[in-house]
Design a protein around this motif. Structure first.
Motif: not given
Length: 98
Positions: A48, A52, A56-60, A62
């Motif tokens: 992960k 990042i 890869d801005y889709s990996v956030k 939580t």
């Protein structure tokens, strides 16, 4: 050390005589009632992090994941400390016995 990949940790801690820091830590955590597989969790976090870091801005992660990671790293850090202290004790006792 620039990677938390399990194979890198094994190799690095192997240099000070610890045969498998990942398995030893997993055993300690399981004995303490934590049902986490250290190798799997480290791979998940490293993968992960790499996504990042490479844009890869889709990996956030939580806030729940971040809390989980923090708890994991605190527990693994404690387990690593116990394993390293044991290795040091073993090395020192070998020298005293001579």
């Amino acid at each position: 050390m620039t990677s938390l990949r399990p194979e890198v940790l094994r190799e690095s801690f192997g240099l000070i005589g610890i045969s498998d820091i990942i398995d030893a830590s997993s055993g300690l955590l399981q004995a303490a009632g934590m049902s986490v597989r250290v190798e799997v969790k480290l791979e998940e976090i490293v993968n992960k992090r790499n996504l990042i870091a490479h844009g890869d801005y889709s990996v956030k992660p939580t806030s729940v994941e971040l809390s989980d990671y923090l708890e994991f790293f605190m527990a693994v850090g404690d387990a690593f400390s116990i394993v390293v202290a044991g290795a040091i004790d073993d090395a020192c006792s070998l020298r005293v016995g001579r």
